[in-house]
Design a protein around this motif. Sequence first.
Motif, PDB file in Angstrom:
ATOM      1  N   ASN A 275      11.747  -5.671   1.317  1.00 34.24           N
ATOM      2  CA  ASN A 275      12.816  -4.862   1.891  1.00 34.24           C
ATOM      3  C   ASN A 275      12.291  -3.594   2.524  1.00 34.24           C
ATOM      4  O   ASN A 275      12.765  -3.179   3.584  1.00 34.24           O
ATOM      5  N   GLN A 276      11.301  -2.956   1.871  1.00 36.12           N
ATOM      6  CA  GLN A 276      10.706  -1.749   2.439  1.00 36.12           C
ATOM      7  C   GLN A 276      10.084  -2.057   3.793  1.00 36.12           C
ATOM      8  O   GLN A 276      10.165  -1.282   4.733  1.00 36.12           O
ATOM      9  N   THR A 277       9.436  -3.225   3.869  1.00 38.02           N
ATOM     10  CA  THR A 277       8.804  -3.622   5.125  1.00 38.02           C
ATOM     11  C   THR A 277       9.848  -3.766   6.228  1.00 38.02           C
ATOM     12  O   THR A 277       9.681  -3.267   7.339  1.00 38.02           O
ATOM     13  N   LYS A 278      10.950  -4.430   5.919  1.00 33.21           N
ATOM     14  CA  LYS A 278      11.984  -4.671   6.929  1.00 33.21           C
ATOM     15  C   LYS A 278      12.648  -3.377   7.372  1.00 33.21           C
ATOM     16  O   LYS A 278      12.926  -3.178   8.552  1.00 33.21           O
ATOM     17  N   ILE A 279      12.911  -2.494   6.395  1.00 31.73           N
ATOM     18  CA  ILE A 279      13.611  -1.258   6.711  1.00 31.73           C
ATOM     19  C   ILE A 279      12.742  -0.323   7.519  1.00 31.73           C
ATOM     20  O   ILE A 279      13.167   0.252   8.520  1.00 31.73           O
ATOM     21  N   LYS A 280      11.488  -0.141   7.085  1.00 37.20           N
ATOM     22  CA  LYS A 280      10.648   0.904   7.658  1.00 37.20           C
ATOM     23  C   LYS A 280       9.899   0.448   8.900  1.00 37.20           C
ATOM     24  O   LYS A 280       9.325   1.253   9.614  1.00 37.20           O
ATOM     25  N   ASN A 281       9.845  -0.816   9.133  1.00 38.25           N
ATOM     26  CA  ASN A 281       9.053  -1.313  10.243  1.00 38.25           C
ATOM     27  C   ASN A 281       9.926  -2.021  11.273  1.00 38.25           C
ATOM     28  O   ASN A 281       9.684  -3.150  11.654  1.00 38.25           O
ATOM     29  N   ASN A 282      11.004  -1.324  11.731  1.00 35.21           N
ATOM     30  CA  ASN A 282      11.821  -1.885  12.796  1.00 35.21           C
ATOM     31  C   ASN A 282      10.958  -2.116  14.031  1.00 35.21           C
ATOM     32  O   ASN A 282      11.133  -3.078  14.762  1.00 35.21           O
ATOM     33  N   ILE A 283      10.032  -1.181  14.276  1.00 35.41           N
ATOM     34  CA  ILE A 283       8.987  -1.405  15.276  1.00 35.41           C
ATOM     35  C   ILE A 283       7.780  -1.889  14.495  1.00 35.41           C
ATOM     36  O   ILE A 283       7.192  -1.144  13.717  1.00 35.41           O
ATOM     37  N   LEU A 284       7.407  -3.135  14.668  1.00 33.91           N
ATOM     38  CA  LEU A 284       6.366  -3.736  13.846  1.00 33.91           C
ATOM     39  C   LEU A 284       5.018  -3.077  14.086  1.00 33.91           C
ATOM     40  O   LEU A 284       4.686  -2.660  15.187  1.00 33.91           O
ATOM     41  N   LYS A 285       4.233  -3.016  13.022  1.00 31.34           N
ATOM     42  CA  LYS A 285       2.880  -2.506  13.116  1.00 31.34           C
ATOM     43  C   LYS A 285       1.919  -3.647  13.416  1.00 31.34           C
ATOM     44  O   LYS A 285       2.139  -4.785  13.018  1.00 31.34           O
ATOM     45  N   THR A 286       0.839  -3.286  14.093  1.00 31.15           N
ATOM     46  CA  THR A 286      -0.273  -4.205  14.254  1.00 31.15           C
ATOM     47  C   THR A 286      -1.396  -3.711  13.358  1.00 31.15           C
ATOM     48  O   THR A 286      -1.852  -2.568  13.480  1.00 31.15           O
ATOM     49  N   ILE A 287      -1.829  -4.570  12.447  1.00 24.23           N
ATOM     50  CA  ILE A 287      -2.781  -4.194  11.407  1.00 24.23           C
ATOM     51  C   ILE A 287      -4.096  -4.932  11.627  1.00 24.23           C
ATOM     52  O   ILE A 287      -4.112  -6.159  11.734  1.00 24.23           O
ATOM     53  N   LEU A 288      -5.194  -4.198  11.694  1.00 24.33           N
ATOM     54  CA  LEU A 288      -6.528  -4.792  11.765  1.00 24.33           C
ATOM     55  C   LEU A 288      -7.143  -4.761  10.382  1.00 24.33           C
ATOM     56  O   LEU A 288      -7.263  -3.698   9.767  1.00 24.33           O
ATOM     57  N   ILE A 289      -7.547  -5.921   9.891  1.00 25.09           N
ATOM     58  CA  ILE A 289      -8.206  -6.028   8.592  1.00 25.09           C
ATOM     59  C   ILE A 289      -9.703  -6.194   8.819  1.00 25.09           C
ATOM     60  O   ILE A 289     -10.154  -7.215   9.329  1.00 25.09           O
ATOM     61  N   THR A 290     -10.491  -5.178   8.463  1.00 31.90           N
ATOM     62  CA  THR A 290     -11.947  -5.319   8.544  1.00 31.90           C
ATOM     63  C   THR A 290     -12.437  -5.983   7.256  1.00 31.90           C
ATOM     64  O   THR A 290     -11.777  -5.953   6.229  1.00 31.90           O
ATOM     65  N   GLY A 291     -13.613  -6.601   7.341  1.00 29.59           N
ATOM     66  CA  GLY A 291     -14.130  -7.317   6.178  1.00 29.59           C
ATOM     67  C   GLY A 291     -13.199  -8.431   5.749  1.00 29.59           C
ATOM     68  O   GLY A 291     -13.067  -8.740   4.560  1.00 29.59           O
ATOM     69  N   ALA A 292     -12.557  -9.069   6.727  1.00 26.81           N
ATOM     70  CA  ALA A 292     -11.453  -9.997   6.441  1.00 26.81           C
ATOM     71  C   ALA A 292     -11.863 -11.212   5.622  1.00 26.81           C
ATOM     72  O   ALA A 292     -11.052 -11.742   4.857  1.00 26.81           O
ATOM     73  N   THR A 293     -13.088 -11.671   5.771  1.00 27.84           N
ATOM     74  CA  THR A 293     -13.499 -12.880   5.047  1.00 27.84           C
ATOM     75  C   THR A 293     -14.139 -12.563   3.696  1.00 27.84           C
ATOM     76  O   THR A 293     -14.519 -13.480   2.967  1.00 27.84           O
ATOM     77  N   GLY A 294     -14.265 -11.282   3.367  1.00 23.79           N
ATOM     78  CA  GLY A 294     -14.778 -10.900   2.056  1.00 23.79           C
ATOM     79  C   GLY A 294     -13.693 -10.978   1.002  1.00 23.79           C
ATOM     80  O   GLY A 294     -12.522 -11.242   1.293  1.00 23.79           O
ATOM     81  N   ASN A 295     -14.077 -10.731  -0.242  1.00 19.98           N
ATOM     82  CA  ASN A 295     -13.129 -10.852  -1.353  1.00 19.98           C
ATOM     83  C   ASN A 295     -11.901  -9.970  -1.177  1.00 19.98           C
ATOM     84  O   ASN A 295     -10.768 -10.425  -1.333  1.00 19.98           O
ATOM     85  N   VAL A 296     -12.114  -8.691  -0.873  1.00 14.88           N
ATOM     86  CA  VAL A 296     -10.978  -7.776  -0.782  1.00 14.88           C
ATOM     87  C   VAL A 296     -10.164  -8.038   0.475  1.00 14.88           C
ATOM     88  O   VAL A 296      -8.932  -8.149   0.424  1.00 14.88           O
ATOM     89  N   GLY A 297     -10.835  -8.128   1.623  1.00 14.51           N
ATOM     90  CA  GLY A 297     -10.130  -8.353   2.878  1.00 14.51           C
ATOM     91  C   GLY A 297      -9.287  -9.614   2.843  1.00 14.51           C
ATOM     92  O   GLY A 297      -8.122  -9.613   3.277  1.00 14.51           O
ATOM     93  N   ALA A 298      -9.866 -10.686   2.308  1.00 11.36           N
ATOM     94  CA  ALA A 298      -9.114 -11.936   2.208  1.00 11.36           C
ATOM     95  C   ALA A 298      -7.925 -11.783   1.265  1.00 11.36           C
ATOM     96  O   ALA A 298      -6.857 -12.356   1.499  1.00 11.36           O
ATOM     97  N   GLY A 299      -8.110 -11.005   0.216  1.00  8.12           N
ATOM     98  CA  GLY A 299      -7.012 -10.768  -0.713  1.00  8.12           C
ATOM     99  C   GLY A 299      -5.876  -9.995  -0.070  1.00  8.12           C
ATOM    100  O   GLY A 299      -4.707 -10.295  -0.300  1.00  8.12           O
ATOM    101  N   VAL A 300      -6.212  -9.007   0.736  1.00  4.02           N
ATOM    102  CA  VAL A 300      -5.180  -8.239   1.446  1.00  4.02           C
ATOM    103  C   VAL A 300      -4.378  -9.166   2.354  1.00  4.02           C
ATOM    104  O   VAL A 300      -3.142  -9.131   2.373  1.00  4.02           O
ATOM    105  N   ILE A 301      -5.075 -10.009   3.107  1.00  2.67           N
ATOM    106  CA  ILE A 301      -4.400 -10.955   4.003  1.00  2.67           C
ATOM    107  C   ILE A 301      -3.496 -11.898   3.206  1.00  2.67           C
ATOM    108  O   ILE A 301      -2.341 -12.158   3.577  1.00  2.67           O
ATOM    109  N   ARG A 302      -4.015 -12.405   2.104  1.00  2.00           N
ATOM    110  CA  ARG A 302      -3.230 -13.338   1.288  1.00  2.00           C
ATOM    111  C   ARG A 302      -1.943 -12.702   0.792  1.00  2.00           C
ATOM    112  O   ARG A 302      -0.856 -13.292   0.889  1.00  2.00           O
ATOM    113  N   PHE A 303      -2.033 -11.479   0.267  1.00  2.00           N
ATOM    114  CA  PHE A 303      -0.839 -10.830  -0.268  1.00  2.00           C
ATOM    115  C   PHE A 303       0.127 -10.413   0.832  1.00  2.00           C
ATOM    116  O   PHE A 303       1.343 -10.450   0.641  1.00  2.00           O
ATOM    117  N   LEU A 304      -0.396 -10.025   1.996  1.00  4.03           N
ATOM    118  CA  LEU A 304       0.499  -9.692   3.106  1.00  4.03           C
ATOM    119  C   LEU A 304       1.357 -10.893   3.485  1.00  4.03           C
ATOM    120  O   LEU A 304       2.580 -10.796   3.614  1.00  4.03           O
TER     121      LEU A 304
END
Length: 310
Positions: free
Chosen positions: A9-38
């Motif tokens: 709900n926070q995402t929908k309310i606060k991001n009426n104009i969508l953000k573009t997010i760059l994930i660095t280290g995307a294939t590493g443990n943390v980066g991949a985890g961020v992508i998965r949870f998003l």
Amino acid sequence: MSWVNTFQNQTKIKNNILKTILITGATGNVGAGVIRFLFNNKTTNRVIAGVRDIEKAKKAFLTYPALEYVQFDFENPETFENSLSGVNCVFLLRPPHISDTEKYFRPLIAKIKEKKVNEILFLSVQGAERSKIIPHNKIESLIKEFEINFIFLRPSYFMQNLSTTLITDIHTKNAIVLPAGKAKFNWIDVDNIGEISAILINRFSDFTNQEIELTGSENTNFYKVAEIMNTILTKKSIKFENKNPFCFYQIKRKEGMSKGMIMVMIMLHFLNRFQKEPKISNFYEKVTGKQPTTLFDFIVREKGKFTSKD
């Protein structure tokens, strides 16, 4: 209302104009985890994985068809311009082998500023503010110098270090080899970090310019870690071998580890012997309503990685 519903709900309310997010280290443990949870929490933002090998990354993220890709390499400034175009938020981390922050991070952060990216979530490390010689401290200072809105997420010691950086010694020597002595480390599961990072990205305005410590619930030294492993890995007997920094340096150089990586490992493990026991934060519990992963549960979950070469 559950934290997941709140998150969505926070995402929908606060991001009426969508953000573009760059994930660095995307294939590493943390980066991949961020992508998965998003994506598992149905982010409405545009998510781009910054990777060196796009085709390889696409195979790793087959279950996330909405994920986009761009070529990004910390060691190749020519990739910065295109990868940062149109980006509003960067999830930034430091690859373990990169210790020269002036050479690699100053031009990157300068380009982030030039491209008018107004949010950086930087994956730092617990205690970074107190240790000016570690790379994380210098990167935090650079971000502040360029006056970019930030969140510094300072997690404690990764449980996954056991199953990645330290795994070769566990397999070949049945040992954890470090200059850590009896120093206690606070242990955090990378999955918990990825989960919190996804929440912070989507609720960035709630935490802008904050420095957040993220810990697990246990302060434990490596002797005790070896004991825990031995209660679970019945076919192995793991010991902790404490080395002085000079001896550790010689061992790892003979094994082919880079000088920069060795020095980072010495700083993170040896210097901790002269610091106070880590503080335990309740931030994970406060935000998610759950308890962080325990070391015992992590080792049970990842048991196959420790025993795969028996």
